[in-house]
Design an enzyme around this catalytic site. Structure first.
Site, PDB file in Angstrom:
ATOM      1  N   ASP A 157       0.998  -1.181  -0.331  1.00  0.00           N
ATOM      2  CA  ASP A 157       0.049  -0.242   0.234  1.00  0.00           C
ATOM      3  C   ASP A 157       0.625   1.233  -0.014  1.00  0.00           C
ATOM      4  O   ASP A 157       1.868   0.717   0.327  1.00  0.00           O
ATOM      5  CB  ASP A 157      -1.374   0.002   1.357  1.00  0.00           C
ATOM      6  CG  ASP A 157      -2.400   1.004   0.828  1.00  0.00           C
ATOM      7  OD1 ASP A 157      -2.239   2.059   0.763  1.00  0.00           O
ATOM      8  OD2 ASP A 157      -3.477   0.109   0.968  1.00  0.00           O
ATOM      9  N   VAL A 208       1.423   1.934  -6.859  1.00  0.00           N
ATOM     10  CA  VAL A 208       0.290   1.123  -8.342  1.00  0.00           C
ATOM     11  C   VAL A 208       1.105   1.838  -8.975  1.00  0.00           C
ATOM     12  O   VAL A 208       0.979   0.958 -10.728  1.00  0.00           O
ATOM     13  CB  VAL A 208      -0.553   0.517  -8.232  1.00  0.00           C
ATOM     14  CG1 VAL A 208      -0.717  -0.566  -6.674  1.00  0.00           C
ATOM     15  CG2 VAL A 208      -1.665   1.594  -8.285  1.00  0.00           C
ATOM     16  N   ASN A 214      -5.819  -4.193  -6.593  1.00  0.00           N
ATOM     17  CA  ASN A 214      -6.515  -3.925  -5.413  1.00  0.00           C
ATOM     18  C   ASN A 214      -6.988  -2.515  -4.960  1.00  0.00           C
ATOM     19  O   ASN A 214      -7.978  -2.049  -4.718  1.00  0.00           O
ATOM     20  CB  ASN A 214      -6.770  -5.011  -3.780  1.00  0.00           C
ATOM     21  CG  ASN A 214      -7.749  -3.859  -3.071  1.00  0.00           C
ATOM     22  OD1 ASN A 214      -9.110  -4.731  -3.622  1.00  0.00           O
ATOM     23  ND2 ASN A 214      -7.213  -3.811  -2.382  1.00  0.00           N
ATOM     24  N   TYR A 218     -13.890   7.525 -12.021  1.00  0.00           N
ATOM     25  CA  TYR A 218     -13.824   6.142 -12.185  1.00  0.00           C
ATOM     26  C   TYR A 218     -14.267   4.914 -12.566  1.00  0.00           C
ATOM     27  O   TYR A 218     -13.826   3.890 -13.201  1.00  0.00           O
ATOM     28  CB  TYR A 218     -14.318   6.583 -10.398  1.00  0.00           C
ATOM     29  CG  TYR A 218     -14.480   4.626  -9.770  1.00  0.00           C
ATOM     30  CD1 TYR A 218     -13.364   4.488  -8.718  1.00  0.00           C
ATOM     31  CD2 TYR A 218     -15.397   3.781  -9.625  1.00  0.00           C
ATOM     32  CE1 TYR A 218     -13.659   3.482  -7.929  1.00  0.00           C
ATOM     33  CE2 TYR A 218     -16.415   2.737  -9.640  1.00  0.00           C
ATOM     34  CZ  TYR A 218     -14.453   2.918  -7.876  1.00  0.00           C
ATOM     35  OH  TYR A 218     -14.598   1.358  -7.226  1.00  0.00           O
ATOM     36  N   LYS A 233     -12.759   2.009 -14.421  1.00  0.00           N
ATOM     37  CA  LYS A 233     -12.709   0.692 -13.627  1.00  0.00           C
ATOM     38  C   LYS A 233     -13.398  -0.600 -15.515  1.00  0.00           C
ATOM     39  O   LYS A 233     -13.221  -1.273 -15.763  1.00  0.00           O
ATOM     40  CB  LYS A 233     -13.811   0.181 -13.134  1.00  0.00           C
ATOM     41  CG  LYS A 233     -14.107   0.893 -12.098  1.00  0.00           C
ATOM     42  CD  LYS A 233     -12.351   0.721 -10.908  1.00  0.00           C
ATOM     43  CE  LYS A 233     -12.224   0.346 -10.214  1.00  0.00           C
ATOM     44  NZ  LYS A 233     -11.511  -0.454  -9.237  1.00  0.00           N
ATOM     45  N   THR A 258     -16.461  -0.391   3.280  1.00  0.00           N
ATOM     46  CA  THR A 258     -14.970  -0.113   3.493  1.00  0.00           C
ATOM     47  C   THR A 258     -14.112   1.210   3.617  1.00  0.00           C
ATOM     48  O   THR A 258     -15.527   1.856   3.873  1.00  0.00           O
ATOM     49  CB  THR A 258     -14.144  -1.015   2.124  1.00  0.00           C
ATOM     50  OG1 THR A 258     -14.498   0.607   0.807  1.00  0.00           O
ATOM     51  CG2 THR A 258     -14.967  -1.485   1.717  1.00  0.00           C
ATOM     52  N   THR A 261     -15.162   4.043   1.596  1.00  0.00           N
ATOM     53  CA  THR A 261     -16.619   4.650   1.153  1.00  0.00           C
ATOM     54  C   THR A 261     -17.088   4.327   2.272  1.00  0.00           C
ATOM     55  O   THR A 261     -18.533   4.862   2.206  1.00  0.00           O
ATOM     56  CB  THR A 261     -17.268   2.954   0.669  1.00  0.00           C
ATOM     57  OG1 THR A 261     -17.719   2.062   1.357  1.00  0.00           O
ATOM     58  CG2 THR A 261     -17.059   2.746  -0.784  1.00  0.00           C
TER      59      THR A 261
HETATM   60  N1  NAD Z   1     -16.154  -0.734  -1.592  1.00  0.00           N
HETATM   61  C1  NAD Z   1     -16.866  -0.468  -2.679  1.00  0.00           C
HETATM   62  O1  NAD Z   1     -17.842  -0.227  -2.208  1.00  0.00           O
HETATM   63  C2  NAD Z   1     -15.988  -0.845  -3.883  1.00  0.00           C
HETATM   64  C3  NAD Z   1     -17.175  -1.132  -5.523  1.00  0.00           C
HETATM   65  C4  NAD Z   1     -16.488  -1.243  -5.965  1.00  0.00           C
HETATM   66  C5  NAD Z   1     -15.061  -1.583  -6.287  1.00  0.00           C
HETATM   67  N2  NAD Z   1     -14.155  -1.259  -5.578  1.00  0.00           N
HETATM   68  C6  NAD Z   1     -12.598  -0.914  -5.736  1.00  0.00           C
HETATM   69  O2  NAD Z   1     -12.357  -2.228  -4.908  1.00  0.00           O
HETATM   70  C7  NAD Z   1     -10.923  -1.447  -4.068  1.00  0.00           C
HETATM   71  C8  NAD Z   1     -10.560  -2.013  -3.211  1.00  0.00           C
HETATM   72  O3  NAD Z   1     -11.263  -0.510  -1.996  1.00  0.00           O
HETATM   73  P1  NAD Z   1     -12.224  -1.000  -0.659  1.00  0.00           P
HETATM   74  O4  NAD Z   1     -13.419  -0.363  -0.953  1.00  0.00           O
HETATM   75  O5  NAD Z   1     -11.367  -1.987  -0.416  1.00  0.00           O
HETATM   76  O6  NAD Z   1     -11.412   0.344   0.563  1.00  0.00           O
HETATM   77  P2  NAD Z   1     -10.239   0.356   0.467  1.00  0.00           P
HETATM   78  O7  NAD Z   1      -9.817   1.866   1.292  1.00  0.00           O
HETATM   79  O8  NAD Z   1      -9.593  -0.295   1.849  1.00  0.00           O
HETATM   80  O9  NAD Z   1      -8.524   0.001  -0.700  1.00  0.00           O
HETATM   81  C9  NAD Z   1      -7.829   1.054  -1.345  1.00  0.00           C
HETATM   82  C10 NAD Z   1      -6.770   1.313  -0.617  1.00  0.00           C
HETATM   83  O10 NAD Z   1      -5.909   1.645  -1.958  1.00  0.00           O
HETATM   84  C11 NAD Z   1      -5.181   2.198  -1.533  1.00  0.00           C
HETATM   85  N3  NAD Z   1      -3.960   3.044  -2.516  1.00  0.00           N
HETATM   86  C12 NAD Z   1      -4.696   4.374  -3.158  1.00  0.00           C
HETATM   87  N4  NAD Z   1      -3.883   4.735  -4.131  1.00  0.00           N
HETATM   88  C13 NAD Z   1      -2.888   4.206  -3.683  1.00  0.00           C
HETATM   89  C14 NAD Z   1      -1.826   3.831  -4.992  1.00  0.00           C
HETATM   90  N5  NAD Z   1      -1.400   4.516  -5.652  1.00  0.00           N
HETATM   91  N6  NAD Z   1      -0.546   2.486  -4.863  1.00  0.00           N
HETATM   92  C15 NAD Z   1      -1.361   2.546  -3.922  1.00  0.00           C
HETATM   93  N7  NAD Z   1      -2.487   1.952  -3.038  1.00  0.00           N
HETATM   94  C16 NAD Z   1      -3.155   2.924  -3.424  1.00  0.00           C
HETATM   95  C17 NAD Z   1      -5.277   3.435  -0.525  1.00  0.00           C
HETATM   96  O11 NAD Z   1      -4.081   3.506   0.745  1.00  0.00           O
HETATM   97  C18 NAD Z   1      -6.462   1.869  -0.009  1.00  0.00           C
HETATM   98  O12 NAD Z   1      -5.733   0.997   1.466  1.00  0.00           O
HETATM   99  C19 NAD Z   1     -10.465  -0.544  -4.769  1.00  0.00           C
HETATM  100  O13 NAD Z   1     -10.324  -0.940  -6.262  1.00  0.00           O
HETATM  101  C20 NAD Z   1     -12.324   0.494  -5.223  1.00  0.00           C
HETATM  102  O14 NAD Z   1     -12.129   1.108  -6.117  1.00  0.00           O
HETATM  103  C21 NAD Z   1     -15.072  -0.741  -3.890  1.00  0.00           C
END
Ligand code: NAD
Length: 256
Positions: free
Chosen positions: A43, A70, A96, A161, A165, A196, A199
């Site tokens: 991360d 990333v 992720n 976004y 995606k 999470t 969100t």
């Molecule tokens: N929560 C939802 O409703 C939802 C729905 C669909 C997709 N997603 C996707 O799921 C994935 C995980 O999200 P989550 O909801 O578990 O939240 P989360 O905040 O736990 O995860 C996102 C993580 O990405 C890290 N991050 C941000 N920029 C970064 C970078 N440049 N390099 C490395 N890490 C970086 C953040 O520090 C964070 O820890 C994301 O890709 C999000 O878009 C989430």
């Protein structure tokens, strides 16, 4: 032990502390270690990531934390090298990491557009690119790219976004075609609305929460564990004849 002897690298996985709200990466890390994998958490939130790795080690798991932005190919190369130095192989990559900046198209800045595309689309591309040679040496592997329901249908709030995606969805299919013969599988997951760290604040106002629930036929928001179970399936040999596929986990949202 569905992942016995396997080594996994997870991005955006710092929120992985039991008792605190976990993200998809964190919940997946817990499932992976429970199923016998060695896990490299990565991360950009290094303090949280180090604490999460240390807490997992206290539970007896074999877990490392490494800084990995990333969007940086240099960071990717270092993280994969560190994984190979520590564990000698790479079997699973969970792309992720994510960010989210809602805006209407007219208010969307180039900076936000570029950031969304960089973290999601470029991040999944770079990770896939750098993981492939390591997986080839391990005899194959499974790459799971995190798209979204917003990579299948339009987002009412977040154009950049959704575009990013959508890019992940078709990049995954193309990479799947190119490496299928080498037993390197590439699939995408498409979570619906889930609570999470990314969100929780945005989804909590009662009006927003109701609107999200109204769009979700099963009548509840998802949890990080709901998504992690799907990731585990795609990571394990149980999905060994799946590549280029989309796993939708959304409480029925995109069935409408
Ligand atoms: N929560 C939802 O409703 C939802 C729905 C669909 C997709 N997603 C996707 O799921 C994935 C995980 O999200 P989550 O909801 O578990 O939240 P989360 O905040 O736990 O995860 C996102 C993580 O990405 C890290 N991050 C941000 N920029 C970064 C970078 N440049 N390099 C490395 N890490 C970086 C953040 O520090 C964070 O820890 C994301 O890709 C999000 O878009 C989430």
């Amino acid at each position: 032990m569905r992942l016995k002897n396997k080594v996994a690298l997870l991005t955006g996985a710092a929120a992985a502390i039991e008792g605190e709200l976990m993200g998809f990466g964190g919940a997946t890390a817990h499932l992976f270690v429970r199923e016998g994998a060695k896990v490299v958490l990565t991360d950009i939130r290094d303090e949280l990531g180090e604490r999460a790795a240390s807490a997992l080690r206290d539970l007896g798991a074999d877990v490392l934390y490494r800084h990995l932005d990333v969007t940086s190919e240099t960071d990717w190369r270092q993280a994969i090298d560190d994984t190979l130095d520590a564990y000698g192989r790479l079997d699973i990559l969970f792309n992720n990491a994510g960010v989210s900046f809602p805006a209407k198209v007219e208010e969307l800045t180039e900076e936000i557009w570029d950031r969304e595309l960089a973290v999601h689309a470029k991040g999944a591309f770079l990770g896939t690119k750098v993981a492939i040679p390591a997986m080839r040496r391990s005899g194959g592997g499974s790459i799971i790219n995190t798209s979204s329901v917003m990579g299948i249908v339009g987002s009412p709030t977040s154009p950049a976004y959704s575009a990013a995606k959508g890019a992940i969805r078709l990049f995954s299919k193309t990479a799947a075609l190119q490496y299928a013969k080498e037993n390197i599988r590439v699939n995408s997951i498409h979570p619906g609305y889930a609570t999470t760290p990314l969100t929780a604040e945005r989804f909590s106002p009662p009006k927003v929460n109701k609107a999200l629930l109204d769009r979700t036929p099963m009548g509840r928001l998802g949890t990080a564990e709901d998504i992690a179970n799907g990731v585990l399936f795609l990571a394990s040999d149980e999905s060994s004849w799946m590549t280029g596929a989309e796993l939708v986990i959304d409480g029925g949202m995109t069935a409408q």
